[in-house]
Design an enzyme around this catalytic site. Structure first.
Site, PDB file in Angstrom:
ATOM      1  N   ASP A   1       0.836  -1.191   0.000  1.00  0.00           N
ATOM      2  CA  ASP A   1       0.000   0.000   0.000  1.00  0.00           C
ATOM      3  C   ASP A   1       0.877   1.250   0.000  1.00  0.00           C
ATOM      4  OD1 ASP A   1      -2.307   1.439   0.087  1.00  0.00           O
ATOM      5  OD2 ASP A   1      -2.671   1.157   2.219  1.00  0.00           O
TER       6      ASP A   1
ATOM      7  N   GLU B   1       2.642   5.020  -3.948  1.00  0.00           N
ATOM      8  CA  GLU B   1       2.667   6.105  -4.974  1.00  0.00           C
ATOM      9  C   GLU B   1       4.013   6.807  -5.083  1.00  0.00           C
ATOM     10  OE1 GLU B   1       0.192   5.659  -2.639  1.00  0.00           O
ATOM     11  OE2 GLU B   1      -0.812   4.505  -4.197  1.00  0.00           O
TER      12      GLU B   1
ATOM     13  N   ASP C   1      -9.045   3.838  -2.565  1.00  0.00           N
ATOM     14  CA  ASP C   1      -9.953   4.427  -1.578  1.00  0.00           C
ATOM     15  C   ASP C   1     -11.266   4.885  -2.204  1.00  0.00           C
ATOM     16  OD1 ASP C   1      -7.786   3.930  -0.021  1.00  0.00           O
ATOM     17  OD2 ASP C   1      -7.289   6.023   0.371  1.00  0.00           O
TER      18      ASP C   1
END
Ligand SMILES: *[C@@H]1O[C@H](CO)[C@@H](O)[C@H](O)[C@H]1NC(C)=O
Ligand SMILES: *[C@@H]1O[C@H](CO)[C@@H](O)[C@H](O)[C@H]1NC(C)=O
Ligand SMILES: *[C@@H]1O[C@H](CO)[C@@H](O)[C@H](O)[C@H]1NC(C)=O
Length: 981
Positions: free
Chosen positions: A477, A480, A652
């Protein structure tokens, strides 16, 4: 083991209680000290919204010289055709054009700087060792290519790519100049009127991208608490689009364009043109004809050509990963998680895998269990039991690595120490030390995946943890990568570690979510009223004393390009980054941070590749830790080709009806991107869901490739057993899904071997029906199942179309096998009770079904049956692929193909994999005449039907009792079954 409470800071907050005369005081007990105030990034105007921004099309363009045309392609020198225009960077004077007929269906056009090493001109061209280039087959020549290349120097260099067979122009820069500067590239292609373009994942947008849309590519953790921004850049970068052209309802053609460049970029879809802009890299275009051997072209073939020829075929998944997964942020301890597994069982809702979000970490640190709430020994013992029950465990890991407090000798975090020993982290060039960003654990560093040592370090951390907690896959997770402050904010502050991120996070006090989906106020009147009261009181409490005053925000005007100097943090061209204020330094590692490779490559060049690289590292680590098992590795950030090693989920999303709907287009674009193992969080990640939305969502995502329920902390629970309607909707949908596991698994195998899609747009399956070109309220799972979900609140019907009716296609209700009676293109109203999802089988299909069990393993042990849904010619066909469901390299596999015609089904088996369950039943829907009996031939034996083994009703024949002939395994031998009349 360090516990963080010792550094806790207490903030006094005044909570104004509505209606009360006096106010009460509540304290927020933060488990970490507060981050010192760090500068906010200045606010920028994105260039696409900046009316004062220069127009790059006023630049001089280039002239081609030294043009060499050979049967293999074209090369030329391109020279700037006038004075530097300095639109958003410094013009590169000399370029090279290289055109290759790479394969019959693929043409490449590369334009890059002639002098890559001249002083002041640093150009980062995406290397093959990170993202492999599509390979030239070295045998295709111009005369064999589907695609033609033309160019002109009048008025300046321009080119076009056309389809040779009909001279159709597919891509053309004619009439536009080429711009190539050190921080800005632009190329404009003319498009046909009302063009139909799809793809450019990742986006939260309509499936049909339209002609007024800008796709920004800069991987971005945008959604923490508010959910994925519509039309904003999010986690993935897949610069590939597919275009369809309808030619009065027949011979619809399709082609594709892939721009292999990982720099920040934007695609401006406008009426009549598409403008491609990048803040670095090169023009590295691959044009795909979409043509098959018969010369016709299709979306399906275009997508295959992108996967098989450009970015690589997706990784094959383990069979069990197709089961239902449950995750949530907020399983505070092991016993809560154990209860969830038990509750699923008690409610008889099949649960395949239980997941941990970061609740089990100690101090939010990856690879370390909290010794109190998730003790390693208890957890390991429980996992053994879970595995005995054929259930699985998947934890999340973060790519940020907590940096220990140098002044606290008790602050020990071995994953950091081992990485530091190898000097394997990204650096801050200003200090030469590691780049100290901020994330949940506090000031953190990130692995430098341009170094080989990072891969072995990463593998070692996963292995060390796996030795204690034998997990079955991992989700990486925040890749980015997300950082919650601007710049290397830990510099000089490491002695304060661990620090709390500079905003309230899910789970913090006064951070409860009181939002509910539309329609909640109707279906849950009194709950809605009290939620809105609670929301009002929380927000006034927060207003009166905010623990995180926001740093003063400034505005930064346009950065003027300076010759010889690239401004990496505030490049002259401002991407429409979805972070507040738009600056590239927001929410991530600053673009000027450096890697440890010989060229000290910057994050400016590498940013969009971090998730791709960590996904690659995780896949290969899992392969070492669990040898010969197909890695189940999920990554949030991704780049073109990530599907070779990573799966993906929708990030999300939020508990809204709109978010559920957009999850369908989100998924379809990932099928195009070559990441078939994709799903969105059922019932919504952020915000509260309700029984209505959650029932519909559990039913809907039962037909997505990856099926998982997940939500955030600070919201109400939403496991499938919480509401009776959700439980029943889930049981019914899961029963359909699990009966079809072999069908879905076969789709994955075809994706893995041919580049096919698992979930499909109607437009792909019915390419000549232009009315379907923008449809995503319905979709298909493989070629044979049509799903028509309810996407609106408080409904008991749904409308949908049945494509192909009137042109030979028949459709059957999945549950009743009754044929649909509808007019061509009629929008049919279907009954859709809360616990029911409409699924229809396409005529002409043969499905291999298996009796659903509680787990996928139990299902695999149950008997097989066949279902044929006949087309107008009383014909059907199907195929399944079977193997052990786990191994990367299989000892034995089996493929069985089925054809039903002239009243007989022939099953031809290939391969030696042995699946023990027998074949029990065979159901044939859509028969014109009632059969009287049947003959079954297998392994040189002939059997005749016995009384009671054939029933017939409304065109459907139900054959039972076949297990007596197939007790050695349904597909041990080829067989034939003839109906007798
Ligand atoms: C084509 O030639 C290039 C350069 O020699 C080589 O790298 C590539 O592997 C070749 N492609 C195939 C399919 O053999
Ligand atoms: C294009 O989109 C923008 C915002 O996304 C909107 O303001 C504008 O009206 C749209 N233009 C057209 C022609 O639809
Ligand atoms: C490099 O930059 C310097 C100053 O920034 C300039 O004087 C010089 O001409 C530049 N060289 C080239 C090759 O552009």
């Amino acid at each position: 083991m360090l516990l963080l409470q010792q550094t806790g800071a207490v903030l006094a907050l005044t909570v104004a209680v509505r209606g009360a005369a006096s106010s009460t005081t509540t304290s927020i007990q933060l488990t970490q000290s507060l981050l010192p105030q760090v500068g906010a990034a200045p606010s920028l105007t994105p260039t696409i919204h900046d009316s004062k921004a220069p127009d790059p099309q006023t630049c001089p363009g280039y002239m081609a010289a030294n043009v060499v045309e050979t049967p293999q392609g074209v090369t030329a020198d391109l020279t700037l055709a006038g004075p530097h225009c300095q639109a958003f960077g410094t013009d590169i004077h000399d370029l090279v054009l290289q055109v290759q007929y790479q394969a019959k269906e693929r043409l490449s056009v590369k334009i890059y700087p002639k002098y890559l090493s001249v002083q002041n001109e640093t150009h980062y061209i995406l290397p093959n060792f990170i993202v492999p280039s599509p390979e030239n087959d070295n045998s295709t020549t111009k005369s064999k290519s589907d695609l033609g290349f033309e160019w002109s120097n009048t008025p300046t260099f321009q080119f076009k790519v056309s389809r040779v067979s009909n001279k159709e122009e597919l891509f053309s820069t004619y009439g536009h100049v080429l711009v190539y500067e050190d921080q800005f590239l632009e190329l404009v292609s003319n498009m046909v009127e009302d063009y139909n373009v799809y793809g450019l994942a990742e986006n939260i947008h309509d499936f049909h991208l339209g002609q007024n849309y800008t796709q920004t590519f800069w991987t971005n953790d945008a959604g923490i608490t508010s959910g994925n921004p519509i039309d904003g850049n999010i986690y993935g970068v897949h610069p590939f689009y597919q275009e369809s052209r309808y030619h009065s309802g027949s011979n619809t053609s399709s082609h594709g364009v892939y721009a292999r460049n990982a720099h920040g970029q934007e695609w401006l879809l406008r009426p009549k043109t598409i403008t491609y802009r990048a803040i670095g890299g090169s023009f590295d275009f691959y044009f795909l004809s979409g043509q098959d051997d018969n010369g016709g072209s299709s979306a399906v073939d275009t997508i295959r050509q992108y996967h098989a020829g450009c970015v690589g075929l997706p990784a094959m998944q383990m069979f069990w990963t197709l089961g239902l997964h449950q995750c949530r942020l907020g399983y505070d301890n092991l016993s809560m998680m154990q209860d969830v597994v038990a509750n699923y069982k008690a409610a008889n809702i099949p649960l395949e895998a239980i997941w941990s979000d970061f609740d089990m970490f100690d101090g939010y640190r990856s690879f370390v269990n909290n010794p109190v709430s998730y003790p390693v020994d208890k957890m390991a013992a429980w996992l053994e039991k879970l595995h005995d029950d054929s259930q699985y465990y998947v934890p999340l890991i973060w790519t940020n690595i907590y940096r220990t407090n140098p002044e606290d000798p008790e602050d020990v975090y071995p994953p950091y120490q081992r990485g530091a020993d190898l000097q394997t982290f990204i650096r801050n060039p200003a200090t030469g030390d590691y780049y100290n960003g901020d994330n949940w654990p506090g000031f953190s560093v990130w692995g430098d995946f341009l170094l080989q040592s990072s891969y072995s370090w990463w593998e070692n951390e996963l292995r060390t943890w796996h030795n204690k907690i034998p997990f079955d896959g991992v989700l990486s997770d925040l890749s980015e990568p997300a950082s919650y402050c601007v710049g290397s904010c830990g510099d000089g502050n490491l002695h304060l570690n661990p620090v709390h991120v500079p905003e309230l996070m899910p789970g913090d006090l006064l951070n409860n979510d009181y939002e509910y989906p539309k329609g909640f106020s109707i279906s849950n009147k009194s709950d809605a009223a009290s939620a809105s009261l609670a929301a009002a009181s929380q927000s006034s409490a927060l207003l009166s004393s905010t623990p995180f005053p926001s740093a003063t925000s400034t505005t930064l005007g346009r950065t003027e390009p300076t010759p010889g100097v690239r401004n990496l943090t505030y490049p002259p061209y401002v991407l429409n980054n979805a972070q507040e204020g738009h600056a590239l330094v927001k929410g991530t590692i600053s673009p000027d941070a450096t890697h440890n490779d010989p060229g000290n490559t910057t994050e400016y060049e590498m940013h969009n590749l971090f998730g791709y690289q960590t996904g690659n590292a995780t896949y290969h680590a899992l392969l070492e830790i669990l040898p010969n098992r197909r890695p189940f590795a999920i990554s949030r950030a991704a780049f073109s080709g990530s599907g070779r090693f990573s799966s993906h989920w929708g990030g999300d999303n939020s508990a809204t009806w709109g978010s559920m709907f957009l999850g369908i287009s989100h998924s379809l674009t990932h099928m195009m991107a070559g990441i078939p193992m994709f799903g969105v969080d059922a019932c919504g990640y952020t915000h509260n869901t309700d029984f209505d939305l959650c029932s519909r969502w559990m039913s809907l995502t039962a037909f997505f490739p990856f099926y998982r329920n997940h939500n955030i902390k600070g919201t109400i629970p939403q496991e499938a057993y919480i509401w009776s309607s959700v439980a029943e909707a889930s049981r019914r949908a899961i029963s359909v899904r699990y009966s079809l596991l072999n069908y879905i698994y076969t789709l994955f195998y075809q994706a893995h071997t041919k580049g096919d899609t698992v979930m499909r747009a109607l437009a792909w399956e019915f390419p000549n029906d232009e009315t379907l070109k923008a449809t995503y309220s319905q979709f298909m799972l493989g070629p044979s199942l049509l799903v028509t979900p309810v996407l609106t609140p408080n409904s008991d019907t749904v409308r949908g179309v049945f494509p192909g009716i009137g042109e030979g296609t028949r459709w059957y209700d999945w549950y009743t096998l009754q044929e649909v009676n509808a007019q061509p293109r009629e929008n049919v109203t279907l009954a859709a009770p809360l616990e029911h999802i409409n699924v229809h089988a396409r005529g002409g299909s043969i499905f291999v079904l298996q009796e659903p069990g509680y787990t996928t393993a139990a299902t695999r042990d149950n008997s097989f049956s066949l279902l044929a849904t006949l087309d107008n010619n009383q014909y059907a066909e199907g195929i399944i692929y079977i193997d052990d469901g786990v191994s990367l390299v299989q000892n034995a596999t089996k493929t069985v193909s089925f054809i039903y015609e002239n009243g007989a089904i022939i099953a031809s088996t290939h391969g030696t994999y042995h699946a023990p369950p027998a074949l029990a039943n065979f159901t044939i829907a859509g028969l014109h005449t009632e059969p009287r009996g049947f003959q079954f031939r297998s392994n040189n034996k002939l059997y005749h039907s016995r009384p009671g083994n054939l029933n017939y009703k409304n065109g459907t024949a139900y054959i039972t009792g076949l297990e007596q002939y197939t007790s050695t395994g349904a597909f041990e031998h080829s067989f034939q079954l003839n109906l007798t009349y």
